[in-house]
Design an enzyme around this catalytic site. Structure first.
Site, short mmCIF file in Angstrom:
data_model
loop_
_atom_site.label_atom_id
_atom_site.label_comp_id
_atom_site.label_asym_id
_atom_site.label_seq_id
_atom_site.Cartn_x
_atom_site.Cartn_y
_atom_site.Cartn_z
N GLU A 1 0.68 -1.43 -0.05
CA GLU A 1 -0.09 0.12 -0.08
C GLU A 1 0.73 1.35 0.14
O GLU A 1 0.27 2.19 -0.82
CB GLU A 1 -1.09 0.05 1.28
CG GLU A 1 -0.10 -0.08 2.57
CD GLU A 1 -1.09 0.26 3.77
OE1 GLU A 1 -2.25 0.95 3.57
OE2 GLU A 1 -0.90 -0.11 4.87
N VAL B 1 -0.84 -10.53 -6.59
CA VAL B 1 -0.99 -11.45 -7.82
C VAL B 1 -1.00 -12.77 -7.12
O VAL B 1 -1.37 -13.88 -8.05
CB VAL B 1 0.13 -11.03 -8.69
CG1 VAL B 1 0.14 -9.57 -9.19
CG2 VAL B 1 1.63 -11.17 -7.80
N LYS C 1 12.66 -10.05 -6.36
CA LYS C 1 14.10 -10.07 -7.12
C LYS C 1 15.29 -10.03 -6.61
O LYS C 1 16.50 -10.11 -7.17
CB LYS C 1 13.73 -8.83 -8.10
CG LYS C 1 13.81 -7.41 -7.23
CD LYS C 1 13.81 -6.30 -8.23
CE LYS C 1 13.86 -5.07 -7.20
NZ LYS C 1 13.68 -3.83 -8.08
N LYS D 1 18.95 -13.17 -15.10
CA LYS D 1 19.14 -14.17 -14.46
C LYS D 1 18.27 -15.35 -14.78
O LYS D 1 18.37 -16.59 -14.19
CB LYS D 1 18.84 -14.04 -12.88
CG LYS D 1 19.94 -12.68 -12.49
CD LYS D 1 19.60 -12.34 -11.11
CE LYS D 1 20.74 -11.22 -10.63
NZ LYS D 1 20.67 -10.14 -11.61
N ASN E 1 21.03 -5.43 -15.23
CA ASN E 1 21.02 -4.46 -13.93
C ASN E 1 20.77 -3.40 -14.28
O ASN E 1 20.95 -2.43 -15.01
CB ASN E 1 22.31 -4.65 -13.47
CG ASN E 1 22.49 -4.01 -11.69
OD1 ASN E 1 22.07 -3.16 -11.68
ND2 ASN E 1 23.12 -4.79 -11.04
N ARG F 1 15.33 -0.37 -6.97
CA ARG F 1 15.79 -0.84 -5.40
C ARG F 1 16.87 -2.02 -5.45
O ARG F 1 16.33 -3.28 -5.97
CB ARG F 1 14.48 -1.28 -4.57
CG ARG F 1 13.67 0.04 -4.65
CD ARG F 1 12.56 -0.18 -3.73
NE ARG F 1 11.65 1.13 -3.86
CZ ARG F 1 10.40 0.97 -4.55
NH1 ARG F 1 10.02 -0.12 -5.12
NH2 ARG F 1 9.52 2.00 -4.51
N THR G 1 31.48 -8.45 -4.32
CA THR G 1 31.41 -9.84 -3.68
C THR G 1 32.66 -10.88 -4.57
O THR G 1 33.11 -11.54 -3.87
CB THR G 1 30.09 -10.80 -4.14
OG1 THR G 1 29.77 -10.34 -5.60
CG2 THR G 1 28.95 -9.73 -3.34
#
Length: 599
Positions: free
Chosen positions: A306, A329, A354, A396, A433, A438, A458
């Site tokens: 919301e 959904v 995601k 991906k 990407n 976000r 990483t």
């Protein structure tokens, strides 16, 4: 101001009279001067009043105000000359030369008084406030505008010290009093010579190649690079000091960004009913913004969060065609109810989980939202006879190594399985990407830089394809307009960007030194991460789409019976996280061929 003008008038004519007679003024002219000077003062002050030289804020004066000063001076000077001509040559109160040059010197004095803050304020600021010394790249219209605006607004704290331009005809010339010092290759040398603290790229139409060249020069010089917005972002074609922004990674994309064929997209959207799932997310909200510009009949924004739905609705509340629906959904009945009530003709399905590491720990959530949720939306859309259905997917999903990738691979199969050669058009669009979304690495790096570091990478070999949110949505809309059904669309992304190199570049462009001012730490790969993502599976046989920069592949339409059996098998494993995750990856890797689907 009137009192100052009076002193200027008397001083101007008196100085002119003294010069005219080389300091030895005849008594006759000395006496007559003091008799006529009150009339001259009245003429000039009246002209100044008539032409609006009083009651102005001269700190912000422009060419229009300067024109008023000149017109007032010319008008008053003409009257003074006429007054001087009234007498015969021996009986003139003042010589004509005194009348002419006195009037000229007067309006020069009026201008100096009124524009003194503009003429001398910049110099005062440079002496006391130590402004940032800026090297401006681009000696064109935008560069000229930005330099003039900086001079008009000392509060911005910038001091232009030189121009850089690749046009050899401009080198050595001056623009707005600032010299063109050399070309972009010489930025490090010019920066040392001018003692620049910062570089400003003032070319709104700059290509990514030019931006990267300038950025490379700034890195060598150890300077921060700031930019003006692109031509599309500049309102009315004018730029000001307030338009200056920090360099964003979109400016450094190693290719030209995809451009949308507006007319093709308009034919698909104009006057149509559109539904967008995940409308509160980064991609969904941008789809809503761009769709609204093509005059659809109605746009329904669906989201289960919301707060995000409220935010995008608040932003777009001025558009009467927008309506919001709070729904999940994963709720099949609710999705079918919304589809029946809204009757959309075009559906953009952007709702999804995601975040790769998070979904490795919660595979059931990935399956319920990304797979079953997609099935709910796609089947409900097919049931009402939707014309266009577009799934927002990810790179991906190609040879997936993660739960997130496998779930999106299944989502693609679900959508393409509904393409039966007739009725609506169902297709998928894969992204790399998405910058600014976000969870994207770039906002994370920028946040870490602002906090002083360290930047966390990483793996030193980690590389990703990048695109902006606006570019991603252009790809979605363009692909939807081109689709004939069953395709997977991707962007020609060029070479992947090494994340470690990207981190170092962002640190340097922020004016800091990697390793000294901001540390970069390698923390190890997270669960589900691949070193380099693939955009297209070689088995999909990609080819040109007819639109520059977009590729299309037409994989074999999935067998719905086999797909349904696979989904039922996975549904039975939702309470067994490890088993569900492994089976999703196995089925995605095998393509759920009949002989690997066992219930």
């Amino acid at each position: 101001m009137v009192g100052i003008d009076l002193l200027v008038i008397v001083g101007a004519y008196l100085v002119t009279l003294v010069i005219r007679f080389e300091g030895r003024i005849p008594p006759k002219f000395w006496q007559s001067f003091w008799l006529i000077i009150p009339a001259i003062v009245i003429v000039h002050l009246t002209a100044n009043f008539l032409f609006g030289l009083y009651g102005q804020m001269w700190r912000y004066a422009s060419v229009q105000e300067a024109r008023r000063v000149v017109l007032a001076g010319v008008f008053a000077g003409a009257i003074v000359v006429v007054l001087a001509e009234l007498g015969s040559t021996p009986n003139r109160a003042i010589p004509l030369s005194v009348a002419f040059f006195g009037a000229t010197l007067s309006f020069v004095g009026f201008g100096a008084v009124r524009f003194q803050s503009r003429l001398f304020g910049f110099r005062r600021r440079t002496e006391h406030d130590e402004p940032t010394r800026v090297l401006v790249v681009g000696a064109g219209d935008a560069g000229s505008m930005i330099v003039r605006d900086v001079f008009r607004n000392p509060a911005v704290g910038l001091l232009p010290v030189g121009f850089v331009d690749d046009d050899p005809k401009k080198i050595g010339l001056s623009l707005s009093g600032i010299r063109v010092e050399g070309n972009c290759r010489a930025i490090p040398d010019i920066a040392r010579r001018t003692q620049a603290d910062q570089v400003l790229l003032a070319i709104p139409s700059a290509t990514s190649d030019l931006v990267r060249d300038v950025a490379a020069g700034c890195e060598k010089a150890g300077l921060m690079l700031r930019v003006l917005p692109s031509v599309r972002e500049v309102v009315g074609g004018r730029v000001t000091a307030h338009d200056i922004r920090d360099l964003s990674i979109e400016d450094l994309l190693g290719r030209q960004q995809v451009e949308m064929e507006d007319e093709t997209v308009r034919l698909m959207l104009e006057g149509r009913r559109v539904l967008i799932t995940g409308a509160g997310g980064s991609i969904g909200s941008e789809i809503a913004r761009q769709v609204a510009s093509f005059a659809p009949a109605r746009v329904t924004l669906l989201d289960h969060d919301e707060t995000h739905l409220h935010d995008v609705m608040s932003e777009l509340e001025s558009s009467p065609i927008m309506s919001g629906v709070l729904a999940d959904v994963r709720d099949r009945d609710r999705v079918h109810e919304v589809m029946r009530s809204e009757r959309p003709e075009v559906v953009f399905h952007a709702a999804a989980h995601k975040h790769v590491p998070l979904l490795e720990d919660h595979p059931a959530e990935a399956f319920r939202t990304n797979v079953l949720g997609t099935a709910n939306v796609a089947e409900a859309a097919a049931a009402i006879g939707v014309d266009h259905f577009v799934l927002v997917s990810t790179d991906k999903a190609v040879r997936p190594a993660s739960v997130m990738g496998a779930s999106k691979w299944f989502a693609e199969q679900v959508v393409r399985s509904l393409q039966n050669g007739g009725g609506g058009v169902f297709c998928a669009v894969r992204f790399g990407n998405v910058l600014g979304s976000r969870g994207s690495v770039v906002p994370t790096f920028l946040r870490q830089i602002r906090s002083g570091g360290p930047l966390t990478v990483t793996d030193p070999s980690m590389a990703r394809f990048f695109m902006s949110i606006q570019e991603a949505v252009c790809l979605v809309l363009q692909s939807a307009a081109m689709s004939r059904g069953g395709e997977v669309f991707t962007l020609e992304m060029g070479e992947p960007v090494n994340i470690l190199d990207l981190a170092g570049r962002l640190v340097r462009l922020s004016g800091r030194v990697p390793g000294r001012d901001v540390k970069i730490e390698v923390v190890g790969r997270r669960p589900g991460e691949k070193l380099v993502e693939d955009l297209i599976d070689p088995d999909e046989d990609p080819g040109p789409s007819g639109h520059q920069g977009i590729m299309v592949s037409r994989p074999r339409t999935p067998d719905r019976a086999a797909l349904k059996r696979a989904l039922r098998e996975l549904d039975l494993l939702v309470d067994e996280s490890d088993a569900l995750a492994d089976r999703m990856k196995d089925l995605a890797a095998a393509g759920f061929v009949e002989d690997v689907v066992r219930i």
